[in-house]
Design a protein around this motif. Structure first.
Motif, PDB file in Angstrom:
ATOM      1  N   GLN A   3      57.982  21.043  51.977  1.00  0.00           N
ATOM      2  CA  GLN A   3      57.258  20.286  52.998  1.00  0.00           C
ATOM      3  C   GLN A   3      56.776  21.219  54.119  1.00  0.00           C
ATOM      4  OE1 GLN A   3      59.254  16.811  54.615  1.00  0.00           O
ATOM      5  NE2 GLN A   3      57.622  16.609  56.130  1.00  0.00           N
ATOM      6  N   ARG A   4      57.673  22.156  54.461  1.00  0.00           N
ATOM      7  CA  ARG A   4      57.298  23.142  55.517  1.00  0.00           C
ATOM      8  C   ARG A   4      56.099  23.982  55.063  1.00  0.00           C
ATOM      9  NH1 ARG A   4      55.995  24.378  60.033  1.00  0.00           N
ATOM     10  NH2 ARG A   4      56.286  26.521  60.722  1.00  0.00           N
ATOM     11  N   THR A   5      56.119  24.328  53.761  1.00  0.00           N
ATOM     12  CA  THR A   5      55.007  25.104  53.201  1.00  0.00           C
ATOM     13  C   THR A   5      53.705  24.313  53.336  1.00  0.00           C
ATOM     14  OG1 THR A   5      56.556  25.988  51.607  1.00  0.00           O
ATOM     15  CG2 THR A   5      54.244  26.407  51.150  1.00  0.00           C
ATOM     16  N   ASN A   6      53.797  23.023  53.028  1.00  0.00           N
ATOM     17  CA  ASN A   6      52.595  22.175  53.140  1.00  0.00           C
ATOM     18  C   ASN A   6      52.101  22.079  54.576  1.00  0.00           C
ATOM     19  OD1 ASN A   6      52.325  21.634  50.475  1.00  0.00           O
ATOM     20  ND2 ASN A   6      53.614  19.785  50.522  1.00  0.00           N
ATOM     21  N   GLU A   7      53.069  21.954  55.516  1.00  0.00           N
ATOM     22  CA  GLU A   7      52.687  21.865  56.939  1.00  0.00           C
ATOM     23  C   GLU A   7      51.935  23.120  57.392  1.00  0.00           C
ATOM     24  OE1 GLU A   7      56.521  19.179  58.339  1.00  0.00           O
ATOM     25  OE2 GLU A   7      56.333  21.245  59.066  1.00  0.00           O
ATOM     26  N   VAL A   8      52.531  24.257  56.978  1.00  0.00           N
ATOM     27  CA  VAL A   8      51.880  25.528  57.370  1.00  0.00           C
ATOM     28  C   VAL A   8      50.472  25.589  56.770  1.00  0.00           C
ATOM     29  CG1 VAL A   8      51.989  28.041  57.090  1.00  0.00           C
ATOM     30  CG2 VAL A   8      54.054  26.767  57.680  1.00  0.00           C
ATOM     31  N   ARG A   9      50.348  25.183  55.531  1.00  0.00           N
ATOM     32  CA  ARG A   9      49.034  25.216  54.865  1.00  0.00           C
ATOM     33  C   ARG A   9      48.030  24.329  55.599  1.00  0.00           C
ATOM     34  NH1 ARG A   9      46.408  22.432  50.729  1.00  0.00           N
ATOM     35  NH2 ARG A   9      44.951  23.805  49.606  1.00  0.00           N
ATOM     36  N   GLU A  10      48.480  23.078  55.907  1.00  0.00           N
ATOM     37  CA  GLU A  10      47.580  22.133  56.582  1.00  0.00           C
ATOM     38  C   GLU A  10      47.108  22.699  57.926  1.00  0.00           C
ATOM     39  OE1 GLU A  10      46.422  19.212  55.408  1.00  0.00           O
ATOM     40  OE2 GLU A  10      47.479  19.664  53.539  1.00  0.00           O
ATOM     41  N   SER A  11      48.087  23.226  58.684  1.00  0.00           N
ATOM     42  CA  SER A  11      47.710  23.716  60.021  1.00  0.00           C
ATOM     43  C   SER A  11      46.746  24.904  59.898  1.00  0.00           C
ATOM     44  CB  SER A  11      48.941  24.096  60.842  1.00  0.00           C
ATOM     45  OG  SER A  11      49.516  25.278  60.365  1.00  0.00           O
ATOM     46  N   PHE A  12      46.988  25.741  58.864  1.00  0.00           N
ATOM     47  CA  PHE A  12      46.082  26.894  58.686  1.00  0.00           C
ATOM     48  C   PHE A  12      44.661  26.421  58.348  1.00  0.00           C
ATOM     49  CE2 PHE A  12      43.910  29.855  55.869  1.00  0.00           C
ATOM     50  CZ  PHE A  12      43.817  30.967  56.713  1.00  0.00           C
ATOM     51  N   LEU A  13      44.570  25.458  57.425  1.00  0.00           N
ATOM     52  CA  LEU A  13      43.236  24.985  57.008  1.00  0.00           C
ATOM     53  C   LEU A  13      42.480  24.383  58.195  1.00  0.00           C
ATOM     54  CD1 LEU A  13      44.027  23.437  53.505  1.00  0.00           C
ATOM     55  CD2 LEU A  13      42.930  25.624  54.014  1.00  0.00           C
ATOM     56  N   LEU A  14      43.216  23.697  59.034  1.00  0.00           N
ATOM     57  CA  LEU A  14      42.600  23.109  60.222  1.00  0.00           C
ATOM     58  C   LEU A  14      42.100  24.201  61.181  1.00  0.00           C
ATOM     59  CD1 LEU A  14      42.560  20.029  60.693  1.00  0.00           C
ATOM     60  CD2 LEU A  14      44.397  20.327  62.364  1.00  0.00           C
ATOM     61  N   ALA A  15      42.981  25.190  61.388  1.00  0.00           N
ATOM     62  CA  ALA A  15      42.635  26.258  62.353  1.00  0.00           C
ATOM     63  C   ALA A  15      41.438  27.082  61.861  1.00  0.00           C
ATOM     64  CB  ALA A  15      43.843  27.158  62.578  1.00  0.00           C
ATOM     65  N   ILE A  16      41.442  27.433  60.603  1.00  0.00           N
ATOM     66  CA  ILE A  16      40.362  28.320  60.121  1.00  0.00           C
ATOM     67  C   ILE A  16      39.003  27.610  60.141  1.00  0.00           C
ATOM     68  CG2 ILE A  16      40.513  27.898  57.606  1.00  0.00           C
ATOM     69  CD1 ILE A  16      40.217  31.036  57.380  1.00  0.00           C
ATOM     70  N   ALA A  17      39.032  26.337  60.040  1.00  0.00           N
ATOM     71  CA  ALA A  17      37.757  25.599  60.046  1.00  0.00           C
ATOM     72  C   ALA A  17      37.064  25.713  61.406  1.00  0.00           C
ATOM     73  CB  ALA A  17      38.011  24.130  59.706  1.00  0.00           C
ATOM     74  N   SER A  18      37.855  25.917  62.474  1.00  0.00           N
ATOM     75  CA  SER A  18      37.211  25.976  63.801  1.00  0.00           C
ATOM     76  C   SER A  18      37.039  27.416  64.317  1.00  0.00           C
ATOM     77  CB  SER A  18      38.013  25.145  64.808  1.00  0.00           C
ATOM     78  OG  SER A  18      39.310  25.668  64.894  1.00  0.00           O
TER      79      SER A  18
END
Ligand code: FA5
Length: 350
Positions: A3-18
């Motif tokens: 779950q932690r891995t997924n959280e890190v992934r989600e936050s990264f995808l969000l950050a890189i988009a901006s």
């Protein structure tokens, strides 16, 4: 932990988009896969994972790291491309097929007149010699029968170097070297010495419309058996009629130079004012152009030539003044000004 891995992934995808710049991207890279980054922390946590979960967790974290690295590389290329496009848009239009707006240069009027004189004298069998602008006191004065403290030195004050050498005040400074260079051929093979040597001269001079502190002269000498003033006059006349290609009024009057005997001043009627008098000729109607005379016996001796056996003439043509007269330049200082308005007007065809 996945779950932690997924959280890190989600936050990264969000950050890189901006992310909008390469700098921001670099910060994001450090935040996630730098030494203390979020993905790196997940990898470090591997050791605390129960053995049965290690494999799947490891695969998930490795996949995340690969995905993050890939996306960062992709984003960096995209941002760089954008930066280049922006830079290009800001550049002025540049068309390599447009013809260049090049202005052709032109020769300096003194160069033109010097080359013309060289051609004239070459055609009459004279060698054209070049000589240093820095000379010794002996060359400039002593060898020319101008000992120390001779009043003739006052007329030719020049610029002295700390080592005692000086910037030559007249092209006559090369006479001694020329005699020494050609004397053997004269004495052993009977070849007359016939040479001209143009050059830049320097004087400590108050400048005016016809005086500069840096100007050009062209010296000429001829030495053989039985050379006389008639030879001198012939060569002077030929040179002037070739340079001007029209009738020029000249006058020859006695002149004193310690290195000639007798000596003359050859003046030409001022071509700027037609002899009426103007600043270019110091209001006299005449311009001193080419002093000359029969080479003094002491000067021949200093050059290794026996004055009992040989005689010769020498002249010192004021090339800068000749250029003034030929091209109608009223003020000599214009010729050294470097002004393109003045120099643009001259071409080989003048
Ligand atoms: C001489 O320099 C002698 N060496 C010339 C000479 C050679 C005489 C051989 C006899 C035999 P004078 O200082 O007059 O002489 O200069 C010669 C010419 O150089 C002048 O007639 C003039 O045309 C030119 N000239 C001299 N001083 C200047 C100057 N300050 N600016 C421009 N031209 C000059």
């Amino acid at each position: 932990m996945s779950q932690r891995t997924n959280e890190v992934r989600e936050s990264f995808l969000l950050a890189i988009a901006s992310v909008a710049t390469v700098d921001e991207l670099e910060k994001l890279r450090v935040e996630y896969i730098g030494k203390k980054g979020l993905v790196t922390d997940l990898m470090k946590a591997m050791k605390d994972i129960p053995n049965e979960e290690k494999k799947s967790f490891g695969q998930a974290v490795n996949a995340l790291k690969t995905e993050v690295e890939g996306l960062i590389t992709e984003k960096r290329e995209e941002l760089k491309k954008k930066e280049i496009e922006l830079e290009n848009a800001a550049m002025p239009e540049f068309d390599v097929s447009t013809p260049a707006d090049l202005k052709r240069g032109s020769y300096h009027p003194i160069t033109l007149v010097q080359r013309q004189c060289e051609d004239i004298f070459r055609s009459m069998g004279f060698a054209v010699e070049d000589y240093s602008e820095i000379v010794t006191d002996y060359e400039c004065f002593e060898a020319l029968n101008i000992p120390k403290d001779h009043p003739a030195r006052d007329m030719q004050d020049t610029y002295y170097l700390e080592n005692g050498q000086l910037l030559k005040s007249h092209t006559s400074a090369a006479q001694n070297a020329i005699y020494k260079k050609y004397k053997d051929a004269l004495i052993n093979e009977g070849k007359p010495i016939k040479a001209i040597f143009p050059g830049r001269c320097f004087r400590n001079e108050a400048t005016d419309a016809c005086h500069e502190n840096t100007f050009f002269q062209m010296e000429g000498v001829m030495v053989d058996k039985d050379i006389s003033i008639s030879n001198l006059i012939f060569f002077m006349k030929t040179m002037l009629s070739e340079v001007f290609r029209k009738d020029i009024k000249v006058r020859l009057r006695p002149g004193f130079f310690p290195f000639v005997e007798p000596g003359f001043e050859l003046d030409i009627s001022c071509l700027i004012c037609g002899g009426e008098g103007c600043p270019s000729c110091k209001h006299s109607g005449w311009l001193e152009l080419c002093p000359c005379g029969m080479i003094h016996p002491e000067v021949l001796k200093a050059g290794g030539i026996d004055p009992e056996e040989y005689t010769g003439f020498a002249f010192g043509l004021g090339l800068t003044r000749l250029a003034m007269m030929k091209y109608g330049v009223k003020d000599i200082r214009d010729l050294n000004s470097g002004s393109l308005k003045v120099l643009d007007q001259f071409t080989d065809d003048n």
